[in-house]
Design an enzyme around this catalytic site. Structure first.
Site, PDB file in Angstrom:
ATOM      1  N   TYR A 156       0.666  -1.160  -0.064  1.00 53.62           N
ATOM      2  CA  TYR A 156       0.272   0.217  -0.001  1.00 53.62           C
ATOM      3  C   TYR A 156       1.034   1.430  -0.250  1.00 53.62           C
ATOM      4  O   TYR A 156       1.108   2.308  -1.189  1.00 53.62           O
ATOM      5  CB  TYR A 156      -0.624  -0.285   1.374  1.00 53.62           C
ATOM      6  CG  TYR A 156      -2.359  -1.010   1.132  1.00 53.62           C
ATOM      7  CD1 TYR A 156      -2.412  -1.484   0.183  1.00 53.62           C
ATOM      8  CD2 TYR A 156      -2.394  -1.222   2.464  1.00 53.62           C
ATOM      9  CE1 TYR A 156      -3.428  -2.476  -0.274  1.00 53.62           C
ATOM     10  CE2 TYR A 156      -4.468  -1.760   2.518  1.00 53.62           C
ATOM     11  CZ  TYR A 156      -4.076  -2.617   1.095  1.00 53.62           C
ATOM     12  OH  TYR A 156      -5.894  -3.515   1.156  1.00 53.62           O
ATOM     13  N   HIS A 275     -14.868  -7.973  10.815  1.00 54.00           N
ATOM     14  CA  HIS A 275     -16.252  -8.167  10.086  1.00 54.00           C
ATOM     15  C   HIS A 275     -17.323  -8.086  11.283  1.00 54.00           C
ATOM     16  O   HIS A 275     -18.273  -7.694  11.833  1.00 54.00           O
ATOM     17  CB  HIS A 275     -16.472  -9.801   9.610  1.00 54.00           C
ATOM     18  CG  HIS A 275     -15.657  -9.533   8.640  1.00 54.00           C
ATOM     19  ND1 HIS A 275     -15.087  -8.189   7.930  1.00 54.00           N
ATOM     20  CD2 HIS A 275     -15.180 -10.583   7.522  1.00 54.00           C
ATOM     21  CE1 HIS A 275     -14.432  -8.606   6.069  1.00 54.00           C
ATOM     22  NE2 HIS A 275     -14.547 -10.753   6.975  1.00 54.00           N
ATOM     23  N   LYS A 372     -22.575 -20.609   7.844  1.00 53.25           N
ATOM     24  CA  LYS A 372     -23.654 -19.687   8.680  1.00 53.25           C
ATOM     25  C   LYS A 372     -22.531 -18.406   9.398  1.00 53.25           C
ATOM     26  O   LYS A 372     -21.802 -18.023  10.034  1.00 53.25           O
ATOM     27  CB  LYS A 372     -24.712 -20.103   8.867  1.00 53.25           C
ATOM     28  CG  LYS A 372     -24.158 -20.073  11.130  1.00 53.25           C
ATOM     29  CD  LYS A 372     -25.432 -20.269  11.572  1.00 53.25           C
ATOM     30  CE  LYS A 372     -24.596 -20.205  13.191  1.00 53.25           C
ATOM     31  NZ  LYS A 372     -26.396 -20.552  14.374  1.00 53.25           N
TER      32      LYS A 372
END
Length: 521
Positions: A156, A275, A372
């Site tokens: 980056y 997340h 899931k």
């Protein structure tokens, strides 16, 4: 309708036109150049280019304005890149109806080869972009340049330095230059801050879009609407009524050849620190977010999300269970003495008035019994228990993120019949059944469109990133020193039994005998 006869009528559904009305087409004019750096890599092939094609196919990218550039070290031609990504853009069942759009989209793609730290390569890239802008008769300073870094974070800084030096807009007359960077944003607080400082020295915060695709998921975005647009949730969303909140991510497969890469990061860095933490953050936001019509929604939500993270108390070792599935170390790229967790359950406690005493349980694992991701809000017991049904289970509000997107509320009802017996059932909103004619956009589609529109509300801001790493860095360093050990568990299981014991200790009551089954169409 005749008396005594039933009339079945299909309910109206949201259609793609409503999504188009809300999000676009993008109103800014002038050429739009989208540059995918790392164009020959897996992320670009599997996520970035398919998202761009879907936006193009739905009318969100104007072919008279947009051009797409791929940049990577591989020495290939424009056509070779197009052939390489073609198979990822459409599936077989839609190939014929999308054939014309696919052909036109691929012609918008041009490839430039070069190193990531070379002036010559980025000068060639700038020349290609400028030629496109001239062909579209775009006045200087009004063009839009979006750089998507589908690259490892280690490159980056040099890439951003090259973009800043050779590829940005030459003046500001309504145009812009923006960069999108993928996770992981560092490995701990120090490395994340170093990376943020290096990029921040080159670009202003409004130009930087740190993408976490979970923030683009339909049901994660729905959480704010659910909470602040529905009256019956407002008085319940607090420590007086909620016993615990669980955010769960499970995969039914292991690292599958990525063991060496995964071993550098582990499940906490890979899933939980970003997340699941972001999802819990949305659930814990304060009422201030409702003021979006009166104040700057983006700035307000950024400050509030950071405030929630800064209220998280230090994680205690006794409220963490780590696991590593048996066979993980059989991968030749994984060290024989690896302590890297492939499973983790950790409890976060938020030190504010609304959430004091409510455990936020973040749980993620690989090689589990099922696949899931969901958010499970468990409510406290009903006082009195006059129907003697508490053993059947508590009320729960569940948001199923994937697969089979749904929201359902688990509640106790009377079992049909002459006797007064209770049973667990649900109020169910399953998206595939309710919205049959609606194509739910992929997270990357929504987030890329947001970058073009300049909407940063679903991206990770620097202060938010810092607060997230402050929560997990001490624990990660203790794991690396061997002070917190990973417990072996069998592939295809629920993980270590110690994790279930931790949940029980935290106050979570599992419902036995009830299984939610997605309704069939």
């Amino acid at each position: 309708m005749d008396s005594g006869q039933w009339h079945v009528e299909k309910r109206s559904t949201l259609r793609n036109e409503s999504f188009l009305k809300e999000y676009g087409p993008v109103s800014e004019t002038g050429s739009l150049s989208i540059v995918v750096l790392g164009a020959s890599g897996d992320l670009a092939k599997k996520k970035t280019f398919p998202a761009l094609f879907n936006l193009y196919h739905q009318g969100f990218l104007n072919p008279d304005e947009v051009h797409i550039f791929g940049y990577a070290r591989s020495k290939i031609s424009d056509q070779e890149l197009r052939d390489k990504i073609r198979g990822y853009l459409v599936d077989e069942k839609n190939a014929s109806e999308k054939a014309e759009a696919l052909s036109k989209f691929l012609q918008l793609i041009k490839y430039v080869s070069g190193p990531y730290d070379s002036e010559d390569g980025f000068k060639r890239l700038d020349k290609a972009i400028s030629e496109h802008e001239i062909s579209k008769k775009t006045s200087e300073g009004s063009s839009r340049r979006l750089f998507y870094l589908a690259l490892p974070p280690s490159v980056y800084p040099p890439v951003c330095k090259m973009i800043k030096a050779w590829c940005t807009n030459k003046s500001d007359l309504g145009g812009w230059t923006r960069i999108v960077v993928e996770k992981p944003f560092g490995k701990d607080l120090e490395s994340a801050e170093q990376l943020s400082s290096q990029i921040g020295a080159l670009f202003d915060e409004p130009q930087i879009y740190r993408i976490d695709h979970y923030l683009g998921k339909e049901l994660v975005q729905n959480m704010l609407v659910l909470r602040f647009a529905n009256r019956f949730f407002l008085p319940l969303w607090n420590r007086d009524n909620i016993a615990n909140v669980q955010i769960v991510f499970r995969e039914d497969f292991g690292t599958e050849g990525r063991g060496g890469y995964f071993d550098e990061y582990g499940i906490i860095r890979d899933i939980i620190q970003n997340h699941l933490l972001q999802a819990s953050n949305y659930g814990a936001l304060e009422f201030l977010c409702k003021l979006q019509m009166m104040l700057s929604y983006v700035k307000l939500c950024f400050s509030v999300t950071a405030d929630v993270l800064q209220s998280v108390m230090p994680i205690k070792d006794e409220e963490v269970v780590l696991g590593q599935y048996e066979g993980y170390r059989d991968d030749p790229t994984v060290p024989n003495d690896s302590n890297t967790p492939t499973f983790a359950t950790t409890i976060l406690r938020i030190d504010n008035e609304r959430w004091e005493g409510v455990p936020f349980i973040l749980k993620a694992g690989k090689a589990m019994s099922s696949k899931k991701a969901d958010i499970r809000i468990q409510f406290k017991d009903v006082p009195g228990d006059i129907f003697k049904c508490q053993k059947q289970g508590r009320n729960e509000f569940v948001i199923r993120l994937q697969p089979s997107e749904a929201m359902y509320m688990k509640l106790t009802v009377k079992q049909p019949g002459l006797e007064m017996q209770t049973v667990q059932s649900e109020l169910d909103l399953s998206y595939k059944q309710r919205y049959q004619d609606v194509s739910i956009p992929e997270a990357y589609e929504r987030l890329i469109l947001d970058t073009i529109k300049g909407d940063q509300q679903h991206f990770v801001r620097r202060d938010e990133l810092k607060a997230a790493w402050e929560i997990f860095t001490p624990l990660l360093h203790r794991i690396e020193k061997g002070e917190v050990k990973s417990i072996p568990y069998k592939p295809g299981s629920r993980g270590p039994t110690e994790a279930d014991q931790l949940l029980e200790k935290a106050g979570y009551l599992q419902t036995h005998g009830y299984i939610w089954i997605p309704p069939t169409l």
